[in-house]
Scaffold this motif. Sequence first.
Motif, PDB file in Angstrom:
ATOM      1  N   GLY A   1       0.781  -1.223   0.000  1.00 13.48           N
ATOM      2  CA  GLY A   1       0.000   0.000   0.000  1.00 13.48           C
ATOM      3  C   GLY A   1       0.815   1.277   0.000  1.00 13.48           C
ATOM      4  N   PHE A   2       2.119   1.153   0.220  1.00 16.54           N
ATOM      5  CA  PHE A   2       3.006   2.313   0.199  1.00 16.54           C
ATOM      6  C   PHE A   2       3.760   2.441  -1.123  1.00 16.54           C
ATOM      7  CE2 PHE A   2       2.560   0.832   4.570  1.00 16.54           C
ATOM      8  CZ  PHE A   2       2.089   1.981   5.199  1.00 16.54           C
ATOM      9  N   GLY A   3       3.523   1.475  -2.040  1.00 10.52           N
ATOM     10  CA  GLY A   3       4.174   1.538  -3.342  1.00 10.52           C
ATOM     11  C   GLY A   3       5.460   0.758  -3.451  1.00 10.52           C
ATOM     12  N   ASP A   4       5.787  -0.040  -2.425  1.00  8.30           N
ATOM     13  CA  ASP A   4       6.998  -0.858  -2.468  1.00  8.30           C
ATOM     14  C   ASP A   4       6.683  -2.190  -3.140  1.00  8.30           C
ATOM     15  OD1 ASP A   4       8.425   1.066  -0.890  1.00  8.30           O
ATOM     16  OD2 ASP A   4       7.376   0.271   0.879  1.00  8.30           O
ATOM     17  N   ALA A   5       7.454  -2.542  -4.150  1.00  9.04           N
ATOM     18  CA  ALA A   5       7.223  -3.786  -4.874  1.00  9.04           C
ATOM     19  C   ALA A   5       7.653  -4.987  -4.043  1.00  9.04           C
ATOM     20  CB  ALA A   5       7.987  -3.775  -6.191  1.00  9.04           C
ATOM     21  N   TYR A   6       6.967  -6.113  -4.257  1.00  9.20           N
ATOM     22  CA  TYR A   6       7.417  -7.379  -3.677  1.00  9.20           C
ATOM     23  C   TYR A   6       8.540  -7.913  -4.565  1.00  9.20           C
ATOM     24  CZ  TYR A   6       3.215  -7.175  -0.811  1.00  9.20           C
ATOM     25  OH  TYR A   6       2.252  -6.792   0.092  1.00  9.20           O
TER      26      TYR A   6
END
Length: 473
Positions: free
Chosen positions: A448-453
């Motif tokens: 939800g913060f825009g960090d990719a897995y």
Amino acid sequence: MKRREFVRLGAASSLNAGLFGMATTSAADATVKLDRFGGWTAKKFDATGFFRVEKADRWWLVTPEGNAFLSWGINHLHPDLWNQDYNREAWQKTLGLQKLYGPEFNAALRSWFMGICDRFGFNTVGVHTSLNIVNQPQPQMAYMQPIRFVDLPHWKPDIPDSNFMDLFSPEFASHCDGMAKKMVLPIKDDPFLLGYTMTDCTLFTEEDLRERPDVIGGKRRESRVGWPRRLRNMGAKAAGKKAYVQTMRNLYRDSIGDFNTTYGTPFDSFDALATAEHWRPQTQLSNANETRDNIEFLQRCVGKYYQTARDAIRRYDTHHMFVGDKINANTDSLDTVLPITSQYTDLIFYQMYGRYEVQKPGLDRWSKLTDKPFINGDSAFTMTTDIMPRPYGPVADNLQQRAEWTAEFFHRAFERPDFVGWHYCGLIDAPILVPRKASRQHSGLLNGFGDAYPQLEKILKECAGDIYNIAKG
């Protein structure tokens, strides 16, 4: 994402030539040249100025410039997910904004979105996306335009009876014409328009319509009365009732006695049936003949629905593809209506959550019913976390397994000669911290913060970069 990278990606995505513009793929094969739509320039067809389909060794989508195209799409850009109590501050920092609404927010979110698509190799905006954001001031990626002639999606817990319109009536034809004129005329010449879709997993069959204690949103859904039962119980003047009676006349070869045997009714003629209102509100599911009759009439209803909708669109646009509903393949809907819908659509647009081994029998079966290409318009694999306790879709044990399932489906599906697209669900996580997702969540390719897995990003980029090599075998 750092502010400087956001600016760089945003600038790269705003080229006048479009998102791709003769770029190379970002992963496996740097020699694969793409046109501005993301089409593979090594595989040429006639250029018509619009997207279309063509079969040559396998099925392909074809870009307006005449190049082979496979649709790798992303769904669920819904602005409210970027403006929640838990993540608002992070997105204000990422997008460089104080307020996450209005024209500036829309422009910044669009620029970020285009950068993410470029980074992950997506070439299509999925149907579950805010087009008013990503297509302003003008489209840069292939997209589908939904026109919801009937508002009967599977995920809504509450649907008014009036939404099950009389498909045979002049009023329905007028309704479709009005919607088509409004939606189609402004975009009829847009080369980035992939085609026109309709409703998300329309409620067709008794299985679709039955009571469900747990729908996607978590709220209990009452059982619904669909078109066959609804129209057969109307009055004699209703166009749908007339169509039902004619269908039964044909099925029973004008023998009202045989019809009465099936239903235990005392009608002395089909004319008497025509005047009978509310004569059979329920279906006896153990009655095989009644089930057959309902399916037969449902198929006639769907045929009328599709013919009316397609003709309304074609009245204002003769160039773009007619895609139809995204049909639910996790129920019996696609098996039931595909023989009818495929007579009207340019391709088969379906939704099915499941690993490839689960989807394969259906794809094999459906390909024998119609010689048309398939796009899975909304599916992915997920996993549970502390804030995603009940995600929708097949649940992997961990991120590595989720990535492996994704790669497996991508490779095996696009290896098929009948498969031309997968639209991934979805962009960012929608956890329980989002009030409307408290009961059921959707996993994204970023949190939800825009960090990719990381493992998922690696797999997705590799797959996107190798898509045309996978397809050509």
